[in-house]
Design a protein around this motif. Structure first.
Motif, PDB file in Angstrom:
ATOM      1  N   TYR A 273       0.812  -1.212   0.000  1.00 16.14           N
ATOM      2  CA  TYR A 273       0.000   0.000   0.000  1.00 16.14           C
ATOM      3  C   TYR A 273       0.849   1.266   0.000  1.00 16.14           C
ATOM      4  O   TYR A 273       0.325   2.353  -0.240  1.00 16.14           O
TER       5      TYR A 273
ATOM      6  N   GLY B  95      -0.391   4.378  -2.107  1.00 20.33           N
ATOM      7  CA  GLY B  95      -0.491   5.748  -1.583  1.00 20.33           C
ATOM      8  C   GLY B  95       0.266   6.722  -2.474  1.00 20.33           C
ATOM      9  O   GLY B  95      -0.238   7.781  -2.843  1.00 20.33           O
ATOM     10  N   HIS B  96       1.504   6.354  -2.825  1.00 22.64           N
ATOM     11  CA  HIS B  96       2.328   7.237  -3.658  1.00 22.64           C
ATOM     12  C   HIS B  96       1.643   7.579  -4.975  1.00 22.64           C
ATOM     13  O   HIS B  96       1.468   8.752  -5.308  1.00 22.64           O
TER      14      HIS B  96
ATOM     15  N   HIS C 223      -1.392   7.255  -5.997  1.00 23.48           N
ATOM     16  CA  HIS C 223      -2.669   7.969  -5.921  1.00 23.48           C
ATOM     17  C   HIS C 223      -2.460   9.434  -5.582  1.00 23.48           C
ATOM     18  O   HIS C 223      -3.159  10.297  -6.101  1.00 23.48           O
ATOM     19  N   ILE C 224      -1.470   9.713  -4.710  1.00 26.73           N
ATOM     20  CA  ILE C 224      -1.269  11.124  -4.369  1.00 26.73           C
ATOM     21  C   ILE C 224      -0.722  11.891  -5.564  1.00 26.73           C
ATOM     22  O   ILE C 224      -1.148  13.015  -5.836  1.00 26.73           O
TER      23      ILE C 224
ATOM     24  N   TYR D 108      -6.707  13.464   1.248  1.00 23.83           N
ATOM     25  CA  TYR D 108      -5.550  13.160   2.107  1.00 23.83           C
ATOM     26  C   TYR D 108      -5.924  12.125   3.159  1.00 23.83           C
ATOM     27  O   TYR D 108      -5.101  11.326   3.588  1.00 23.83           O
TER      28      TYR D 108
ATOM     29  N   PHE E 220      -5.594   8.677   1.302  1.00 26.31           N
ATOM     30  CA  PHE E 220      -4.326   8.157   0.773  1.00 26.31           C
ATOM     31  C   PHE E 220      -3.126   8.318   1.683  1.00 26.31           C
ATOM     32  O   PHE E 220      -2.156   7.585   1.538  1.00 26.31           O
ATOM     33  N   PHE E 221      -3.150   9.273   2.625  1.00 25.69           N
ATOM     34  CA  PHE E 221      -1.969   9.364   3.475  1.00 25.69           C
ATOM     35  C   PHE E 221      -1.811   8.143   4.366  1.00 25.69           C
ATOM     36  O   PHE E 221      -0.714   7.583   4.482  1.00 25.69           O
TER      37      PHE E 221
ATOM     38  N   MET F 126      -2.366   5.225   3.793  1.00 25.33           N
ATOM     39  CA  MET F 126      -1.916   4.042   3.067  1.00 25.33           C
ATOM     40  C   MET F 126      -0.418   3.817   3.215  1.00 25.33           C
ATOM     41  O   MET F 126       0.062   2.680   3.113  1.00 25.33           O
ATOM     42  N   HIS F 127       0.348   4.898   3.426  1.00 23.19           N
ATOM     43  CA  HIS F 127       1.790   4.712   3.603  1.00 23.19           C
ATOM     44  C   HIS F 127       2.079   3.832   4.809  1.00 23.19           C
ATOM     45  O   HIS F 127       3.009   3.015   4.795  1.00 23.19           O
TER      46      HIS F 127
ATOM     47  N   ILE G 168      -9.951   4.815   6.037  1.00 22.38           N
ATOM     48  CA  ILE G 168      -9.754   5.087   4.612  1.00 22.38           C
ATOM     49  C   ILE G 168     -11.078   4.975   3.871  1.00 22.38           C
ATOM     50  O   ILE G 168     -11.432   5.821   3.049  1.00 22.38           O
TER      51      ILE G 168
END
Lengths: 182, 325, 584
Positions: C408, C412-413, C415-416, C459, C462-463, C465-466, C496
């Protein structure tokens, strides 16, 4: 002749040919990468492909001749028809090449086939498909020539067809030497 | 049910807000004001919102880092993994510094320079010195990071294999199987054409190295002893992911891949550290079909004695299969 | 280009139009429709992830055989949703919807041309896209379902219907659809390049081009060079799937059946695919950055800082994008030296990206910012580009990629950078050029609401997800409940999903605003944003040929905002230089 519109349309063709070239670059890169991994059957390219190479080069030369004639407002219908027929001959020779390959035991797929053969068929078939476009262009050009659409001042359609046909010849020369020597 | 309610409520809220806005638009029309002109008051509000929401965002980030820190993978249980963890700390540190420098700067600028009819923007179109500075400095920092990263990569990918125990890991839809190479530490050749119900891994029993191979359903490793995992796949691309060891390698049909590492902690140690239900586990990490989410195999790291006892109890392939022609 | 004096019927004006402005709107509407479809798909699979194995009323949107007797989503259909979501968003929305709309709309207007070099080819580019869309949507309903091997369709999974049902008819239709899509994209790209190079009006030198046009030009060049390789990649896959060749397949036993293929390599597919795949993400990003450059400059009332550096950065990013594709393949068992090369080139791409961010910040410094909804989204783009771009440094480093690849963290990367940065750029473009497209204004307050709700929810999705990635959670997993080690992550999953569903609903504000404003929005003035670029010098009533009389003549660059000595805080590009005034 070199109006902005004509210049732009010719550039459209050039960029398009650039894209087509990238398509074949993808296929030939795949060929190189795959060949380096081994399990690759070498075979001799049938003579038919040499004949077809000669035929397509001649057809390009005739088109060059035709372009020079139109600049002097001379008759070119017969020449265009000849090029079209040579294109048909090229196709016939390619198909004969494939037939000989199968009789040599080189198949696209199935029992006994090898990826070396598969690549050859895919490359030559792809070229032929693009050549079909060239044949259509020649047909349209021939009809336009008959309708007296072109003269020494304006012959954009002929130019476009010619450029594309030379591209097909150059592309075939590249593929031929690539398949023969690489 | 909760989902349904949430969505219903959200939809109603939006519908209400939309109606409110339409009414305000009509009011502006009546007052002969342009409803869509951005006023100084708008600029003030939006500028403040950037500061507020921006700060909330940064606080949210910090909150996540604190609250969820314990959920992250424990420190690596392998030698090269420890080097990777160090590289990760440095890299993360770097990007967090840049993130916490640039993001507030962005939000602060848009707040500070919010528009006002009395202000005038400063016509500042370029400055070569600045461009050079903010090109050269990132280049230098990145070069250092690249060099450090490449060294770690090189050391992870090229370990000393002379003492490594060889174990094959075989991937298929939807399970893992492993094959111990036995006392000769050589795996017998295998070919997909030899796969049968009894010889699920397609091992060539005519190869002398196959005789002492053992097919197992869980992998046992000796702590502090290097191991070389060799991967094969039966049907589609899978990927062997051992997150606790910092090991990942695609398993590709028609290709063989490998990854070598040295485990540094036993399962027992990890259970003490992380809790009794801890297991080292192998997951599939490349989409491979419906049950991609459920391909697992246990890895157990133990002492040499425990391993010797376990491997002795496993049957040799030559005892299980008849010799094939 | 001569004016088109022919009479326009409904068909030639709205359906088979050759006018670049109408074609742009066709791309926009189709792109928006597909965005809704793709977003609904993500809402559905997020519900599955938050409540694994349970039923949901949202599943009623799906074909009946996708749900099992317990009312839960079938695992292979989860993968079908994830695949189609990726395909639709990457290609249909962020490539066709973004480039197709803004390249078509802006290029002739911003360079001072009557239309594209070939209106006919331009029209063809939309209709190829339209037919591709119909085929892709129809693939959802075939037996076996749509393609399910991920949008990256690696063989053997994508080649073998026995491996997953979606790899049957669904995958065949996917390949046909993508072929038509690529042809349409190429036809469009040809036009964009040739038009920009040849049809600029008098005085519009390359140095006076708005950055948006530069970005669109470079994007088009990227496209014509990289998309054809996807076609060659796909052609070999078609042969493997339908004609029994072994380009990508070898040593396979599937469902008990031993296949005849020998000698093929799935890694060959990956090389060919990612040779397009990486430039593709810059084909997505660059137009968004071009739009953002424009929107930030206009609304800061300042020139974009470092015009030449910005162009240089675009060129460098484009060039480098061709030599980084291997960073998607670090874990394929490639020669480690190759891995090193790709790490090196990938981390290098951070440099021009950073330069762009610094230039945006410098543009905002000492600006006089007007917060239109477009400006809000432009600022959002910069924020997301900083956040998402930085995590790229982790992923691009091969040693670190070992533990985050396909987790993930990478979800995340990307998608952001794409789902936030590029989509915000698209929103900014729609809000900013809506007055020119439809002659009316979108509602400002709804725009504000849309931005803030989206910014917060996005945010929120997706944040986190990191953290899931750093906890070792792989992507494309139907559920995270099969492994006890992920049990602690279910709260994060729920958060999420909450933000995802809320964020999805919130887009309804935008859809309402968009549709309502087309019909009922207040009429726009010619230049409501007081911008310097040429598209704002055309009359509000859109006409064929763009300008009623002569084409404008350009005398200055596109960024004379708040120029010292000027009476107003902007000078359009076609205003002649005053006595003694120097061009910047």
């Amino acid at each position: 002749m070199n109006t902005v519109k004509n210049k732009a349309l010719k550039q459209l063709l050039w960029v398009g040919m650039g894209s087509i070239a990238m398509f074949f670059a993808g296929l030939t890169s795949a060929y190189i990468v795959r060949k380096a991994e081994g399990n690759w059957v070498d075979f001799i390219l049938p003579e038919w492909f040499v004949y077809s190479t000669i035929v397509i080069v001649i057809s390009s030369l005739i088109l060059i001749f035709a372009t020079q004639r139109i600049k002097k407002n001379k008759e070119i219908f017969t020449l265009i028809v000849i090029v079209f027929l040579l294109g048909g001959l090229f196709t016939y020779l390619q198909i004969n090449g494939w037939k000989e390959l199968t009789s040599m035991g080189v198949y696209l797929t199935g029992e006994g086939s090898n990826v070396a053969g598969s690549f050859l068929y895919v490359l030559t078939l792809s070229h032929l498909v693009h050549l079909a476009g060239g044949l259509i262009a020649l047909l349209v050009t021939a009809i336009n020539v008959k309708k007296k659409k072109y003269n020494s001042e304006s012959y954009l359609g002929l130019e476009i067809t010619t450029i594309y046909w030379h591209f097909l010849s150059a592309l075939w020369l590249y593929l031929f030497f690539f398949l023969k020597y690489l | 049910m909760t989902n349904t309610l949430i969505i219903l409520v959200a939809v109603l809220i939006i519908a209400a807000l939309v109606q409110i806005t339409r009414v305000s638009e009509l009011l502006s029309e009546i007052k002969k004001q342009d409803p869509n002109k951005v006023t100084d008051s708008n600029n003030k509000t939006q500028g403040i919102l950037f500061l507020v929401v921006g700060s909330a965002f940064l606080i949210f980030v910090v909150w996540q880092m604190i609250t969820w820190n314990h959920l992250l993978l424990p420190p690596a249980s392998s030698l090269h993994g420890q080097e990777i963890d160090s590289l990760m700390k440095v890299s993360m540190g770097l990007i967090l510094i840049v993130f916490f420098a640039l993001t507030p700067l962005l939000f602060y600028f848009v707040y500070k320079y919010r528009g006002n009819k009395n202000n005038k923007a400063y016509f500042f179109a370029h400055n070569n010195k600045l461009e050079v500075i903010w090109t050269v400095i990132p280049t230098i920092i990145l070069t250092c990071l690249i060099v450090y990263g490449l060294r770690t990569w090189e050391r992870s990918m090229n370990p000393d294999l002379s003492q490594a125990k060889i174990i094959e890991v075989y991937a298929e839809q939807f399970k893992w199987t492993a094959r111990e190479s036995g006392t000769d530490n050589k795996l017998g050749k295998a070919n997909f054409k030899l796969v049968t119900d009894r010889n699920a891994l397609g091992v060539d029993m005519n190869d002398v190295n196959s005789i002492d191979d053992k097919v197992v359903r869980e992998v046992h490793l000796v702590v502090n002893k290097p191991v070389l995992l060799k991967f094969r796949a039966k049907d589609v691309i899978h990927s062997a992911f051992l997150p606790h060891f910092r090991v990942q390698m695609n398993c590709v049909p028609g290709l063989s891949t490998q990854f070598a590492f040295t485990p540094t902690q036993t399962t027992a140690e990890m259970k003490e550290q992380e809790g009794d239900d801890f297991e080292f586990v192998l997951l599939c990490n490349k989409i491979c079909g419906a049950a991609h989410y459920n391909m697992q195999m246990s890895f157990i790291v133990e002492t040499q004695q425990e391993y010797d006892a376990w491997i002795a109890s496993q049957k040799k392939l030559s005892e299980k299969l008849l010799t094939q022609k | 280009m001569s004016e088109h004096h022919h009479k326009e019927t409904f068909i030639t004006k709205y359906i088979f139009s050759q006018d670049h402005k109408m074609i742009a709107k066709q791309f926009l509407i189709t792109g928006m429709f597909m965005a809704i479809v793709g977003m609904l798909m993500s809402a559905i699979f997020r519900v599955q992830l938050a409540n694994p194995g349970e039923s949901s009323f949202l599943y009623n949107l799906l074909p009946g055989d996708w749900i099992n007797e317990a009312g839960a989503l079938n695992p292979d259909k989860y993968l079908a949703l994830v695949t189609m979501h990726g395909t639709i968003l990457v290609f249909w929305v962020l490539t066709a919807g973004l480039s197709g709309t803004f390249a078509n709309f802006l290029i002739p207007l911003q360079i001072g041309a009557r239309d594209m070099a070939s209106g006919f080819i331009n029209m063809l580019s939309y209709w190829f896209f339209f037919i591709a869309t119909v085929i892709l949507i129809s693939s959802i309903y075939v037996q076996g379902g749509p393609a399910s091997g991920g949008w990256t369709i690696y063989p053997p999974l994508s080649a073998l219907p026995q491996a997953i049902p979606g790899s049957g008819t669904g995958m065949t239709l996917w390949l046909i659809s993508i072929t038509l899509f690529v042809v349409g994209s190429l036809l469009g790209g040809l036009n964009y390049i040739v038009t920009i190079l040849n049809l600029r009006t008098i005085g519009m030198s390359m140095k006076r081009l708005p950055l948006t046009v530069w970005a669109l030009l470079i994007t088009a060049i990227l496209g014509v060079l990289s998309f054809p390789v996807l076609l060659s990649c796909g052609l070999l896959l078609i042969f493997d799937r339908s004609f029994g060749t072994s380009f990508y397949l070898s040593d396979i036993i599937i469902n008990g059946e031993m296949l005849h293929n020998v000698g093929g390599s799935p890694i060959l597919f990956e090389h060919l695919f990612w040779f397009l795949g990486h430039p593709e993400v810059y084909i997505i990003l660059l137009p968004a950055l071009g739009i953002v450059s424009e929107v930030i400059a206009v609304n800061s009332r300042k020139p974009i800082f470092g015009y030449k550096a910005m162009v240089g950065a675009l060129l460098l990013i484009a060039f480098l994008s061709f030599i980084v594709w291997g960073h998607h393949m670090f874990m394929t068992g490639m020669n480690p030296f190759l891995g090193s090369v790709f790490t090196f080139t990938t981390l290098l791409i951070a440099i021009p990206s950073a330069v762009k961010v610094f230039n945006y910040l410098a543009t905002l410094w000492r600006a006089n910012i007007r917060f239109t909804p477009a400006m809000l989204f432009a600022i959002g783009t910069v924020s997301a580009f900083i956040t998402g771009g930085l995590t790229g440094l982790i992923l691009g480093d091969s040693a670190l990629d070992i533990n985050v690849h396909d987790t993930y963290f990478v979800v995340g990367h990307f998608h952001i950078v794409m789902g936030l940065s590029a989509i915000y750029g698209m929103f900014a473009g729609v809000y900013h050029w809506f007055p020119k497209m439809y002659g009316r204004m979108m509602n400002k307050n709804l725009g504000y609401l849309h931005f803030w709700a989206t910014f917060i929810c996005a945010y929120g999705v997706f944040f986190p997800m990191h953290f899931l990635g750093l906890a070792g959670l792989p992507r494309r997993y139907y559920t995270n409940s099969a492994f006890p080690m992920f049990d602690g992550l279910s709260d994060i999953n729920s958060i999420i999903t909450f933000f995802a569903l809320t964020g999805a609903i919130v887009q309804g504000i935008f859809i309402f605003n968009f549709i309502y404003s087309i019909f009922k929005g207040p009429k726009a003035s010619t230049n409501p944003w007081k911008s310097t670029t040429l598209e704002w010098t055309t009359p509000v009533e859109r006409i064929h040929g763009n300008w009623p009389g002569d084409l404008p003549v350009v005398t200055r660059w596109a960024y004379d905002y708040s120029k010292p000595g000027a009476s107003e805080d902007f000078i359009p590009q076609n205003v002649p230089l005053k006595e003694g005034e120097e061009e910047h």
